[in-house]
Scaffold this active site. Structure first.
Site, PDB file in Angstrom:
ATOM      1  N   ASP A  56      -1.804  12.515  -2.823  1.00 11.66           N
ATOM      2  CA  ASP A  56      -1.874  13.895  -2.656  1.00 11.66           C
ATOM      3  C   ASP A  56      -1.901  14.370  -4.691  1.00 11.66           C
ATOM      4  O   ASP A  56      -1.523  14.038  -5.162  1.00 11.66           O
ATOM      5  CB  ASP A  56      -1.283  14.171  -2.157  1.00 11.66           C
ATOM      6  CG  ASP A  56      -0.674  13.895  -0.951  1.00 11.66           C
ATOM      7  OD1 ASP A  56      -1.471  13.876  -0.346  1.00 11.66           O
ATOM      8  OD2 ASP A  56       0.764  13.800  -0.141  1.00 11.66           O
ATOM      9  N   GLU A  79     -11.252   9.220   1.954  1.00  5.23           N
ATOM     10  CA  GLU A  79     -12.454   8.671   1.499  1.00  5.23           C
ATOM     11  C   GLU A  79     -14.054   9.881   2.321  1.00  5.23           C
ATOM     12  O   GLU A  79     -14.782  10.410   1.694  1.00  5.23           O
ATOM     13  CB  GLU A  79     -12.389   7.701   1.192  1.00  5.23           C
ATOM     14  CG  GLU A  79     -13.651   6.578   0.417  1.00  5.23           C
ATOM     15  CD  GLU A  79     -13.746   5.014   0.532  1.00  5.23           C
ATOM     16  OE1 GLU A  79     -12.667   4.552   1.092  1.00  5.23           O
ATOM     17  OE2 GLU A  79     -14.690   4.929   0.410  1.00  5.23           O
ATOM     18  N   ASP A 133     -11.326  10.649  -4.670  1.00  2.11           N
ATOM     19  CA  ASP A 133     -12.808  11.493  -4.314  1.00  2.11           C
ATOM     20  C   ASP A 133     -11.866  13.018  -5.249  1.00  2.11           C
ATOM     21  O   ASP A 133     -13.123  13.953  -4.863  1.00  2.11           O
ATOM     22  CB  ASP A 133     -12.407  12.113  -3.072  1.00  2.11           C
ATOM     23  CG  ASP A 133     -10.817  13.044  -2.819  1.00  2.11           C
ATOM     24  OD1 ASP A 133     -10.709  13.515  -2.805  1.00  2.11           O
ATOM     25  OD2 ASP A 133     -10.857  12.952  -1.491  1.00  2.11           O
ATOM     26  N   THR A 149     -11.989   4.693   3.687  1.00  2.64           N
ATOM     27  CA  THR A 149     -10.620   5.492   4.524  1.00  2.64           C
ATOM     28  C   THR A 149     -10.507   7.180   5.218  1.00  2.64           C
ATOM     29  O   THR A 149     -11.765   7.408   5.003  1.00  2.64           O
ATOM     30  CB  THR A 149      -9.554   5.829   4.172  1.00  2.64           C
ATOM     31  OG1 THR A 149      -9.451   7.279   2.344  1.00  2.64           O
ATOM     32  CG2 THR A 149      -9.097   4.276   2.912  1.00  2.64           C
ATOM     33  N   LYS A 150      -9.484   7.223   5.710  1.00  2.00           N
ATOM     34  CA  LYS A 150     -10.195   8.906   6.465  1.00  2.00           C
ATOM     35  C   LYS A 150     -10.691   9.773   5.120  1.00  2.00           C
ATOM     36  O   LYS A 150     -11.213  11.052   4.864  1.00  2.00           O
ATOM     37  CB  LYS A 150      -9.098   9.269   7.104  1.00  2.00           C
ATOM     38  CG  LYS A 150      -8.724  10.530   7.734  1.00  2.00           C
ATOM     39  CD  LYS A 150      -7.220  11.169   8.313  1.00  2.00           C
ATOM     40  CE  LYS A 150      -7.669  12.922   8.995  1.00  2.00           C
ATOM     41  NZ  LYS A 150      -6.173  12.852   9.293  1.00  2.00           N
ATOM     42  N   GLU A 169       1.143  -1.369   0.071  1.00  2.00           N
ATOM     43  CA  GLU A 169      -0.314   0.119   0.012  1.00  2.00           C
ATOM     44  C   GLU A 169       0.958   0.750  -0.073  1.00  2.00           C
ATOM     45  O   GLU A 169       1.810   1.244   0.698  1.00  2.00           O
ATOM     46  CB  GLU A 169      -1.114   0.013   1.239  1.00  2.00           C
ATOM     47  CG  GLU A 169      -2.649   1.216   1.147  1.00  2.00           C
ATOM     48  CD  GLU A 169      -2.749   1.434   2.021  1.00  2.00           C
ATOM     49  OE1 GLU A 169      -2.700   0.988   2.868  1.00  2.00           O
ATOM     50  OE2 GLU A 169      -3.611   2.582   2.132  1.00  2.00           O
ATOM     51  N   LYS A 178      -1.254  21.909  -8.731  1.00  2.00           N
ATOM     52  CA  LYS A 178      -0.558  23.326  -9.946  1.00  2.00           C
ATOM     53  C   LYS A 178       0.064  22.728 -10.748  1.00  2.00           C
ATOM     54  O   LYS A 178       0.654  21.706 -10.051  1.00  2.00           O
ATOM     55  CB  LYS A 178       0.831  23.693  -9.284  1.00  2.00           C
ATOM     56  CG  LYS A 178      -1.014  24.926  -7.784  1.00  2.00           C
ATOM     57  CD  LYS A 178      -0.134  25.957  -6.853  1.00  2.00           C
ATOM     58  CE  LYS A 178      -0.781  26.799  -6.557  1.00  2.00           C
ATOM     59  NZ  LYS A 178      -0.337  26.910  -5.021  1.00  2.00           N
TER      60      LYS A 178
HETATM   61  C1  LIG Z   1      -4.617  12.393   0.807  1.00  2.00           C
HETATM   62  S1  LIG Z   1      -3.171  11.606   2.023  1.00  2.00           S
HETATM   63  C2  LIG Z   1      -4.463   9.600   2.168  1.00  2.00           C
HETATM   64  C3  LIG Z   1      -4.327   9.225   3.221  1.00  2.00           C
HETATM   65  C4  LIG Z   1      -4.792   7.375   3.010  1.00  2.00           C
HETATM   66  N1  LIG Z   1      -4.642   6.627   2.150  1.00  2.00           N
HETATM   67  C5  LIG Z   1      -6.465   7.591   3.403  1.00  2.00           C
HETATM   68  O1  LIG Z   1      -7.660   7.644   1.913  1.00  2.00           O
HETATM   69  O2  LIG Z   1      -6.709   8.093   3.663  1.00  2.00           O
HETATM   70  C6  LIG Z   1      -1.615  10.979   0.637  1.00  2.00           C
HETATM   71  C7  LIG Z   1      -0.950   9.925   1.781  1.00  2.00           C
HETATM   72  O3  LIG Z   1      -0.021   9.750   0.602  1.00  2.00           O
HETATM   73  C8  LIG Z   1       1.301  10.306   1.128  1.00  2.00           C
HETATM   74  N2  LIG Z   1       2.083  10.054   0.321  1.00  2.00           N
HETATM   75  C9  LIG Z   1       2.632  10.910  -0.072  1.00  2.00           C
HETATM   76  N3  LIG Z   1       3.544  11.590  -1.344  1.00  2.00           N
HETATM   77  C10 LIG Z   1       3.898   9.887  -0.790  1.00  2.00           C
HETATM   78  C11 LIG Z   1       4.861   8.967  -2.004  1.00  2.00           C
HETATM   79  N4  LIG Z   1       5.433  10.080  -3.447  1.00  2.00           N
HETATM   80  N5  LIG Z   1       5.047   8.128  -1.084  1.00  2.00           N
HETATM   81  C12 LIG Z   1       4.663   7.500   0.328  1.00  2.00           C
HETATM   82  N6  LIG Z   1       3.873   7.970   0.773  1.00  2.00           N
HETATM   83  C13 LIG Z   1       3.217   9.424  -0.001  1.00  2.00           C
HETATM   84  C14 LIG Z   1       1.043  11.773   2.366  1.00  2.00           C
HETATM   85  O4  LIG Z   1       2.102  11.753   3.734  1.00  2.00           O
HETATM   86  C15 LIG Z   1       0.030  10.868   3.015  1.00  2.00           C
HETATM   87  O5  LIG Z   1      -0.078   9.715   3.732  1.00  2.00           O
END
Ligand SMILES: C[S@@+](CC[C@H](N)C(=O)[O-])C[C@H]1O[C@@H](n2cnc3c(N)ncnc32)[C@H](O)[C@@H]1O
Length: 348
Positions: free
Chosen positions: A122, A197, A158, A194-195, A47, A126
């Site tokens: 993420d 979501e 989303d 998920t959080k 994951e 931009k």
């Molecule tokens: C928007 S959050 C989503 C978290 C979770 N998957 C959820 O759906 O609730 C994105 C997560 O990806 C991690 N993340 C961002 N870029 C990453 C990367 N290049 N490699 C590993 N994790 C990354 C961030 O730290 C963050 O915890």
């Protein structure tokens, strides 16, 4: 007594307190033998970006026949995951502190992963940030290369624009086949919310779910990047380490299009006559913050330039290029300086 180990679990063992050293891109072998790490030869699920780790735990609880690896860049998420894994007493799941891109290129081998799960990456809306997006051609090619034939890539987002961009990218990927009747669907069985979501639902942006299968087309040829031999340079100069420190000013060096080195500071240890130079090295697959050290040798006026242990450097092409450029800078400080021997790689 305190024992520092590389194990996943930290807990009191008898009268010893065992402290976990977080698993990360610095302390795992390139590539990692996951069966050895887990002590069991099971197929692998990965994951990426597990956030609060609920989905990672859900995977672990519902898929006991797999080894499960979560990849995260956030320290806070790492701590949450480690606490939850330990509390649940699970031994077939672990969290790795790393950028996914680094894990894909250095830790994972081609055709080794049964499933990738990516939930709400993420978006980096931009345009100037688009290189930071997880879903982009280079990273998707690496994902395809690491999947086993018939393995699955699950993606949820989303963000409509991110879904559309991902759909275009996935549709143009010969190594993957859509297993759904539409580019994406609004639910998939067996998932938890998920959080992020849940936040999307509250804000009126329900998630879009993708499910692609690795077919039998050849994968992009992306070998695992292993560590290189140790870089090493011996030079002769009439200057002392302290003279060199006095001439140091922060500088940057670009090697080719993809390696960027910044020399930030020079620290001189008078007692040991050693110069430590703080360096950051940015390569497409890994970022490092380390130290290069100039040690005096027995023969007066000669020094060895090599990396120090600070920052646990991995021996990459960038580290070789950073050593080579610093060596050139050092010998250019005085006309009577010269490199006596060097063991440096300029390409892979
Ligand atoms: C928007 S959050 C989503 C978290 C979770 N998957 C959820 O759906 O609730 C994105 C997560 O990806 C991690 N993340 C961002 N870029 C990453 C990367 N290049 N490699 C590993 N994790 C990354 C961030 O730290 C963050 O915890």
């Amino acid at each position: 007594m305190i024992i520092v180990t590389n194990t996943v679990i930290s807990q009191p063992v008898g009268k010893f307190l065992v402290i976990t050293r977080k698993l990360n891109e610095k302390n795992l072998p390139f590539p990692t033998n996951w069966s050895e790490l887990f002590g069991a030869d099971r197929p692998l699920i990965v994951e990426i970006g597990f956030g609060n780790a609920d989905y990672l735990l859900h995977l672990a609880q519902t898929r006991p026949e797999y080894n499960i690896v979560g990849l995260e860049i956030s320290n806070q998420s790492m701590e949450k995951a480690e606490r939850k894994i330990q509390k649940a007493g699970l031994h077939h799941v672990c969290a790795i502190h790393t950028r996914a891109e680094t894990a894909l290129h250095h830790l994972l081998e081609p055709a080794s992963v049964s499933e990738f799960h990516i939930n709400n990456p993420d978006p980096w809306f931009k345009k100037r940030h688009s290189r930071r997006r997880l879903m982009q051609r280079d990273t998707l090619d690496a994902l395809v290369s690491r999947l086993l034939p018939d393995g699955f890539l699950y993606l949820a987002t989303d963000v409509l624009a991110y879904a559309e961009m991902s759909h275009e990218l996935l549709a143009e990927t010969p190594g993957l086949e859509n297993t759904l009747d539409a580019p994406w669907v609004d639910s998939l069985p067996g998932r938890i919310v998920t959080k992020y979501e849940a936040r999307g639902i509250r804000e009126g942006n329900p998630a879009k779910f993708f499910r692609y299968r690795r077919n039998h087309q050849p994968a992009p040829d992306i070998p695992t990047l292993r560590e290189l031999p140790v870089p090493h340079l011996v030079l002769q100069t009439p200057l002392t380490a302290s003279d060199i420190q006095a001439q140091f000013a922060p500088m940057t060096h670009q090697a080719g299009n993809e390696i960027f080195v910044t020399y930030l500071n020079a620290f001189f240890n008078q007692r040991q006559n050693v110069l430590l130079i703080e360096v950051t090295i940015t390569e497409p697959t890994i970022e490092q913050h380390i130290a290069l050290m100039l040690f005096p040798r027995e023969e007066p006026g000669t020094f060895t330039l090599k990396y120090g242990t600070l920052g646990s450097p991995r021996i990459t092409l960038g580290l070789h290029r950073a050593t080579a450029f610093l060596g050139d800078w050092l010998v250019n400080l005085h006309p009577d300086s010269r490199i006596l021997r060097a063991s440096l790689q300029t390409e892979r």
